[in-house]
Write a protein that holds these residues in place. Structure first.
Motif, PDB file in Angstrom:
ATOM      1  N   GLU B 273       0.836  -1.207   0.000  1.00 40.56           N
ATOM      2  CA  GLU B 273       0.000   0.000   0.000  1.00 40.56           C
ATOM      3  C   GLU B 273       0.873   1.261   0.000  1.00 40.56           C
ATOM      4  OE1 GLU B 273      -1.837   3.399   1.529  1.00 40.56           O
ATOM      5  OE2 GLU B 273      -0.693   2.182   2.970  1.00 40.56           O
ATOM      6  N   LEU B 274       1.904   1.282   0.847  1.00 41.31           N
ATOM      7  CA  LEU B 274       2.798   2.454   0.868  1.00 41.31           C
ATOM      8  C   LEU B 274       3.527   2.607  -0.462  1.00 41.31           C
ATOM      9  CD1 LEU B 274       4.349   4.807   2.250  1.00 41.31           C
ATOM     10  CD2 LEU B 274       6.081   3.103   2.904  1.00 41.31           C
ATOM     11  N   PHE B 275       4.065   1.503  -0.987  1.00 45.19           N
ATOM     12  CA  PHE B 275       4.871   1.574  -2.209  1.00 45.19           C
ATOM     13  C   PHE B 275       4.040   2.029  -3.409  1.00 45.19           C
ATOM     14  CE2 PHE B 275       7.753  -2.125  -0.513  1.00 45.19           C
ATOM     15  CZ  PHE B 275       8.082  -1.343   0.583  1.00 45.19           C
ATOM     16  N   THR B 276       2.734   1.822  -3.321  1.00 46.60           N
ATOM     17  CA  THR B 276       1.855   2.266  -4.400  1.00 46.60           C
ATOM     18  C   THR B 276       1.602   3.763  -4.276  1.00 46.60           C
ATOM     19  OG1 THR B 276       0.851   0.085  -4.355  1.00 46.60           O
ATOM     20  CG2 THR B 276      -0.360   1.797  -5.530  1.00 46.60           C
ATOM     21  N   ARG B 277       1.430   4.228  -3.038  1.00 48.98           N
ATOM     22  CA  ARG B 277       1.193   5.645  -2.801  1.00 48.98           C
ATOM     23  C   ARG B 277       2.373   6.513  -3.211  1.00 48.98           C
ATOM     24  NH1 ARG B 277       0.604   8.105   2.199  1.00 48.98           N
ATOM     25  NH2 ARG B 277       1.373   6.277   3.315  1.00 48.98           N
ATOM     26  N   THR B 278       3.580   6.043  -2.899  1.00 45.16           N
ATOM     27  CA  THR B 278       4.768   6.858  -3.153  1.00 45.16           C
ATOM     28  C   THR B 278       5.004   7.052  -4.659  1.00 45.16           C
ATOM     29  OG1 THR B 278       6.112   4.853  -2.938  1.00 45.16           O
ATOM     30  CG2 THR B 278       5.926   6.253  -1.002  1.00 45.16           C
ATOM     31  N   ARG B 279       4.555   6.101  -5.464  1.00 43.91           N
ATOM     32  CA  ARG B 279       4.662   6.232  -6.917  1.00 43.91           C
ATOM     33  C   ARG B 279       3.985   7.481  -7.434  1.00 43.91           C
ATOM     34  NH1 ARG B 279       3.888   0.814 -10.575  1.00 43.91           N
ATOM     35  NH2 ARG B 279       6.093   0.852 -11.043  1.00 43.91           N
ATOM     36  N   ALA B 280       2.815   7.790  -6.839  1.00 45.35           N
ATOM     37  CA  ALA B 280       2.018   8.923  -7.306  1.00 45.35           C
ATOM     38  C   ALA B 280       2.764  10.245  -7.076  1.00 45.35           C
ATOM     39  CB  ALA B 280       0.676   8.943  -6.592  1.00 45.35           C
ATOM     40  N   VAL B 281       3.548  10.306  -5.990  1.00 45.17           N
ATOM     41  CA  VAL B 281       4.303  11.526  -5.693  1.00 45.17           C
ATOM     42  C   VAL B 281       5.319  11.785  -6.809  1.00 45.17           C
ATOM     43  CG1 VAL B 281       5.839  12.650  -4.039  1.00 45.17           C
ATOM     44  CG2 VAL B 281       4.000  11.174  -3.208  1.00 45.17           C
ATOM     45  N   ARG B 282       6.009  10.749  -7.219  1.00 43.55           N
ATOM     46  CA  ARG B 282       6.968  10.878  -8.313  1.00 43.55           C
ATOM     47  C   ARG B 282       6.285  11.426  -9.572  1.00 43.55           C
ATOM     48  NH1 ARG B 282      12.106  11.748  -9.456  1.00 43.55           N
ATOM     49  NH2 ARG B 282      12.646  11.127 -11.550  1.00 43.55           N
ATOM     50  N   ARG B 283       5.129  10.865  -9.870  1.00 41.18           N
ATOM     51  CA  ARG B 283       4.410  11.303 -11.075  1.00 41.18           C
ATOM     52  C   ARG B 283       4.117  12.800 -11.023  1.00 41.18           C
ATOM     53  NH1 ARG B 283       1.708   6.396 -11.484  1.00 41.18           N
ATOM     54  NH2 ARG B 283       0.190   7.110  -9.946  1.00 41.18           N
ATOM     55  N   SER B 284       3.666  13.294  -9.864  1.00 44.85           N
ATOM     56  CA  SER B 284       3.353  14.728  -9.745  1.00 44.85           C
ATOM     57  C   SER B 284       4.603  15.583  -9.937  1.00 44.85           C
ATOM     58  CB  SER B 284       2.767  15.036  -8.372  1.00 44.85           C
ATOM     59  OG  SER B 284       1.648  14.251  -8.124  1.00 44.85           O
ATOM     60  N   ILE B 285       5.707  15.138  -9.398  1.00 47.09           N
ATOM     61  CA  ILE B 285       6.949  15.917  -9.522  1.00 47.09           C
ATOM     62  C   ILE B 285       7.350  16.049 -10.989  1.00 47.09           C
ATOM     63  CG2 ILE B 285       9.451  15.770  -9.082  1.00 47.09           C
ATOM     64  CD1 ILE B 285       8.773  14.879  -6.243  1.00 47.09           C
ATOM     65  N   ILE B 286       7.179  14.982 -11.721  1.00 44.67           N
ATOM     66  CA  ILE B 286       7.523  15.026 -13.152  1.00 44.67           C
ATOM     67  C   ILE B 286       6.522  15.889 -13.913  1.00 44.67           C
ATOM     68  CG2 ILE B 286       7.653  13.612 -15.246  1.00 44.67           C
ATOM     69  CD1 ILE B 286       8.977  11.458 -13.433  1.00 44.67           C
ATOM     70  N   GLU B 287       5.246  15.694 -13.609  1.00 44.14           N
ATOM     71  CA  GLU B 287       4.218  16.502 -14.285  1.00 44.14           C
ATOM     72  C   GLU B 287       4.428  17.991 -14.054  1.00 44.14           C
ATOM     73  OE1 GLU B 287       0.819  13.076 -13.890  1.00 44.14           O
ATOM     74  OE2 GLU B 287       0.496  14.971 -12.802  1.00 44.14           O
ATOM     75  N   GLN B 288       4.912  18.348 -12.868  1.00 42.42           N
ATOM     76  CA  GLN B 288       5.098  19.772 -12.583  1.00 42.42           C
ATOM     77  C   GLN B 288       6.492  20.269 -12.933  1.00 42.42           C
ATOM     78  OE1 GLN B 288       3.380  21.092  -8.893  1.00 42.42           O
ATOM     79  NE2 GLN B 288       1.776  19.551  -9.011  1.00 42.42           N
ATOM     80  N   GLY B 289       7.194  19.502 -13.733  1.00 41.95           N
ATOM     81  CA  GLY B 289       8.472  19.971 -14.264  1.00 41.95           C
ATOM     82  C   GLY B 289       9.582  20.078 -13.243  1.00 41.95           C
ATOM     83  N   GLN B 290       9.454  19.427 -12.091  1.00 39.38           N
ATOM     84  CA  GLN B 290      10.499  19.507 -11.076  1.00 39.38           C
ATOM     85  C   GLN B 290      11.507  18.345 -11.162  1.00 39.38           C
ATOM     86  OE1 GLN B 290      11.187  22.293  -9.289  1.00 39.38           O
ATOM     87  NE2 GLN B 290       9.535  23.138 -10.523  1.00 39.38           N
ATOM     88  N   ASP B 291      11.316  17.445 -12.106  1.00 40.08           N
ATOM     89  CA  ASP B 291      12.370  16.455 -12.379  1.00 40.08           C
ATOM     90  C   ASP B 291      12.205  15.941 -13.803  1.00 40.08           C
ATOM     91  OD1 ASP B 291      14.654  14.932 -12.036  1.00 40.08           O
ATOM     92  OD2 ASP B 291      13.965  13.932 -10.210  1.00 40.08           O
TER      93      ASP B 291
END
Ligand SMILES: NC(=O)c1ccc[n+]([C@@H]2O[C@H](COP(=O)([O-])OP(=O)(O)OC[C@H]3O[C@@H](n4cnc5c(N)ncnc54)[C@H](OP(=O)(O)O)[C@@H]3O)[C@@H](O)[C@H]2O)c1
Ligand SMILES: NC(=O)c1ccc[n+]([C@@H]2O[C@H](COP(=O)([O-])OP(=O)(O)OC[C@H]3O[C@@H](n4cnc5c(N)ncnc54)[C@H](OP(=O)(O)O)[C@@H]3O)[C@@H](O)[C@H]2O)c1
Lengths: 301, 301
Positions: B273-291
């Protein structure tokens, strides 16, 4: 002479598909058969074309093989071994790429008692998974650790080693238990820490999720990459290398407590001394070709 | 109209030299004066040519300035403020780039009681330091947090904000205390964790240093990058943002203990459950041009 002529890969995700592509690129005469439990993956692999044949069952994929490599999550190795038991040719070598080795060896031995099993682990990957994520050069210059069980034939281990060298890797041989301890430090603990900190940051009340994302270039974003790795794969790694991971975690926690104390008491010298030591580790990693020398991993700015 | 015409930069390392280069590139008519306590750095900066003038004392560098930016470690801000106090023009704005903001504001106010002080913090950097490490595009698309003290003139904060926009940054305004809490999560805690794990890995007896380096591509090498950051800078950050860092560390430790328990008891669902949640954070960072969206930060393979 090529170490193998007919290679079967079961599990066609990041690692399995990278192996297939690398074999195609470096040993074009080798016949590659693939299988994956997921029908969508099989369909996609047929389109991508890096296997000569894709079978609908695991058993059918091995009938003709001289090498079978299991590239499924470590928790699934035993089940896949059982599926191929009846069809596995007597002289085939069974190998795998699992991130933990003792548990995989135990699982495979139980279901394939008379097979030649030579586990291996390529220390290479990305945060992506699935057949589209693989690429032929993934293993170039990376290490692959071969962990022959006690009493296994040296010639079999050497063929596996040669296979990995052909597709670009450097090869080391280790016993499975030591492998699990080494990887607990260099891979499993880092992933656990990264997953934790990304979780901690998402659960804050005083700092919004949007702030965490906006200011992630301060360091946090680095952790989100490995915390974006496949949840099934990593759940299985932690459950299957429990003792070594818990042991490393214990040491990490002790060291973190010491730093916490140094911060609390304003002990700048302790901090400075550690921060100077850790720099040297980075330098060695770059000197030994295990990371890019470019600042910020070569990210575009 | 340009927000400033005569900019003085004190501390000509990664951040100071990047600002100078960025000003040169985007506001070529601005006159840039530089100073650094280190004579070798001053000499090198004269060769590199990104300052119109390099002075041997801090005081001499500010006599003519309408903006003075302090780019020294946060523990040195007060001392540098004291050095310029006598020569600072009454209408100049004093700013800085320190990674913590409350302590810097307190230190500068004490030594420059009548100056206009508008602190700021560009959330951008690399693991390298010194005048050769800087580059003009470092701040492009990154956030700069401006933290005007209560009661300060809005026009002054707006000029600082405009300065940062001109050199490529997005600007946010925050109060210093909240800044320190946000950055404790997105930057200070990640650095502390990275330093710790690199230290833990170097102190093992059962696993050699050479093994840690060889197999670092399993995840560990990611942490060594930020653990190669400047020791003086980071010692100062932890000593100057103690409360927020200790608070975040406490939460991190609690979360880590929960995961430790999940591993010990074989609770795969909690891990998954945690490992699935943390994936979404990465996606947002990329979508917002921060990586970078490229796998493995775009490292060459
Ligand atoms: N990723 C890395 O960085 C890395 C590095 C070194 C070693 N490894 C190891 O390599 C192995 C594979 O990892 P990966 O990154 O390649 O994962 P992946 O991209 O998720 O691929 C795994 C594939 O195996 C399939 N699969 C799962 N259970 C199966 C079963 N019982 N029978 C047949 N196929 C099955 C999965 O299908 P579905 O997911 O669609 O069910 C998926 O297509 C793991 O053991 C991992 O520990 C990974
Ligand atoms: N690095 C980052 O990622 C980053 C990001 C955002 C903000 N910051 C902040 O930016 C500031 C500078 O960091 P940096 O990365 O640019 O460090 P850096 O590359 O080490 O540069 C700092 C420079 O300041 C000089 N210096 C030290 N004390 C001084 C003094 N009393 N008077 C004049 N010069 C002095 C140093 O000289 P010597 O070292 O030769 O003594 C060095 O040349 C810090 O406050 C840091 O918190 C850093």
């Amino acid at each position: 002479m090529l170490p193998f002529a007919r290679v079967t890969i079961i599990g066609l995700g990041l690692i399995g598909s990278s192996i297939a592509r690398a074999v195609q690129a470096t040993m074009p005469t080798v016949r590659i058969t693939g299988h994956d439990a997921d029908a969508d993956v099989r369909e996609r692999v047929r389109q991508l074309g890096f296997c000569d044949d894709v079978t609908d069952t695991a058993g059918a994929s091995v009938v003709d093989a001289d090498l079978v490599i299991l590239c499924v999550p470590v928790g699934a190795m035993g089940a896949v071994g059982a599926e191929i038991a009846d069809d596995l040719p007597a002289d085939a070598i069974v190998s795998d790429v699992g991130s933990s080795k003792e548990s995989v060896l135990t699982a495979l031995r139980a279901v394939l008692p008379s097979a030649t099993i030579i586990p291996a682990h390529p220390v290479a990957g990305t945060e992506n998974s699935g057949p589209d994520a693989g690429f032929a050069t993934l293993f170039n210059g990376r290490w692959c650790i071969v962990t022959p069980p006690e009493g296994s034939e040296p010639a079999a281990a050497e063929r596996i080693a040669e296979f990995w060298r052909r597709i670009g890797a450097n090869v080391d041989v280790m016993d499975p238990k030591h492998h699990d301890l080494v990887l607990a430090v260099t891979s499993h603990l880092p992933h656990l820490i990264a997953y934790t900190i990304v979780g901690t940051a998402s659960d804050m009340e005083e700092v919004t999720q949007s702030e965490v994302i906006k200011y992630s270039a301060g360091g946090f974003r680095d952790f989100t990459r490995i915390a974006a790795s496949d949840p099934t794969m990593w759940r299985d790694v932690f459950l299957n290398n429990k003792d070594a991971v818990l042991e490393m975690l214990q040491r990490f926690t002790e060291d973190l407590t010491a730093l916490q104390r140094a911060i609390r008491w304003g002990d700048g010298d302790t901090l400075f001394e550690l921060f100077t030591r850790t720099r040297a580790v980075r330098r060695s990693i770059i000197e030994q070709g295990q990371d890019d020398a470019k600042p910020d991993f070569g990210r575009s700015h």
